[in-house]
Design an enzyme around this catalytic site. Structure first.
Site, PDB file in Angstrom:
ATOM      1  N   ALA A  97       1.287  -1.098  -0.072  1.00  0.00           N
ATOM      2  CA  ALA A  97      -0.145   0.043  -0.017  1.00  0.00           C
ATOM      3  C   ALA A  97       1.517   0.794   0.074  1.00  0.00           C
ATOM      4  CB  ALA A  97      -1.075   0.221   0.796  1.00  0.00           C
ATOM      5  N   LYS A  98       1.980   1.132   0.336  1.00  0.00           N
ATOM      6  CA  LYS A  98       2.917   1.960   0.514  1.00  0.00           C
ATOM      7  C   LYS A  98       2.362   3.756   1.431  1.00  0.00           C
ATOM      8  CE  LYS A  98       5.500   0.674  -3.034  1.00  0.00           C
ATOM      9  NZ  LYS A  98       4.586  -0.305  -3.907  1.00  0.00           N
ATOM     10  N   ARG A  99       1.816   3.133   2.670  1.00  0.00           N
ATOM     11  CA  ARG A  99       1.574   4.358   2.749  1.00  0.00           C
ATOM     12  C   ARG A  99       2.521   5.465   3.694  1.00  0.00           C
ATOM     13  NH1 ARG A  99      -2.861   3.801  -0.199  1.00  0.00           N
ATOM     14  NH2 ARG A  99      -4.753   2.766   0.334  1.00  0.00           N
TER      15      ARG A  99
END
Length: 279
Positions: A97-99
């Site tokens: 998700a690379k949040r």
């Protein structure tokens, strides 16, 4: 009940199933190549096929959330079911998700992926530290409570990343090294492996940083992006035994036949074992 720490579960999965992560990346072009429509029905068929073919044999499955989110709530429902079924079959699920955000927003992201009561609860999630490593604290703390893991972007496989990740921090270290040093501190004393991992591209050649963080190293770039398992020792050196190579299109292009997916994943896993066996 809190799970055993992610690092320990990942070490066991890598040792028993082989050190491989397969991405679930339902690109429109992949759906088309499988003879599927680029719609929710196609997404669901694609995802179910990958999970049923691989979740009982690979160490990690890594769904890329964006390819599900683009279909709205119905796409996210497919993702929820995939996470549940993959974990039930024994695979660890790494949500790609690379949040990255701050404060209550980062805490909300952490609740989404790292709270055991969330329908999207995953064994680990990818996060971006480039609002400052301290901004990740809600995710790091939530992961510790639930026994999950966090993979932090360090040196990514896209060439544009270097302008940020190779920049010099205020104390003279490369920014990526600063982030890796933070990860090492988070993993101090963990056995057999810490639960805070780094994302380091397999396409980098000599990484040029100290990767001894006592945690896993997710290595995207194998297959379609040009790296091979034979490249791993040159990039990761003595840390290569903690590497989780990530393959997506290199496996997925062998669908929709389940046996083709299994054979491709097995071949990559064997090549990784051979590449790291002498280190």
């Amino acid at each position: 009940m809190t799970l055993e720490p992610f690092g320990a579960r990942l070490r066991h999965a890598m040792d028993t199933r082989g050190p491989l992560c397969v991405g679930i990346d339902p690109h429109a072009s992949l759906l088309t190549s499988w003879g599927l429509n680029d719609d929710v029905a196609g997404l669901e068929r694609f995802t179910r096929t990958v999970v049923e073919a691989l979740a009982d044999r690979v160490a990690v499955l890594k769904p890329q959330s964006a390819f599900f989110e683009r279909f709205g709530s119905r796409g996210v429902a497919v993702l929820e079911k995939a996470v549940e079924e993959a974990r039930a079959a024994g695979a660890l699920v790494l949500m790609d998700a690379k949040r990255g955000d701050i404060g209550s927003t980062m805490a909300a992201y952490a609740s989404t992926y790292l709270d055991k009561d969330s329908p999207l609860f995953s064994d680990a999630v990818t996060v971006s530290p480039y609002l400052g490593f301290g901004s990740l604290r809600p995710a790091l703390d939530a992961a510790a409570v639930s026994g999950a893991g966090v993979f932090v972007l360090a040196l990514t496989s896209n060439p544009e990343g270097a302008e940020v990740q190779r920049a010099t921090a205020a104390d003279g270290r490369p920014l990526a090294q600063l982030m890796l040093d933070h990860m090492k501190a988070e993993n101090e004393g963990a056995t057999p492996l810490g639960s805070v991992g780094a994302v380091v591209g397999a396409t980098l050649g000599d990484a040029g940083v100290d990767l001894a963080i006592n945690g896993p190293l997710l290595a995207p770039g194998i297959g379609a992006q040009g790296a091979t398992p034979a490249d791993l020792p040159g990039v990761f050196g003595d840390a290569v035994h903690n590497v989780v190579p990530s393959v997506s299109r290199g496996v997925l292009r062998h669908g929709p036949d389940a046996s083709g997916l299994r054979e491709a994943a097995g071949r990559f896993a064997d090549e990784v074992r051979a590449a790291v066996s002498d280190r």
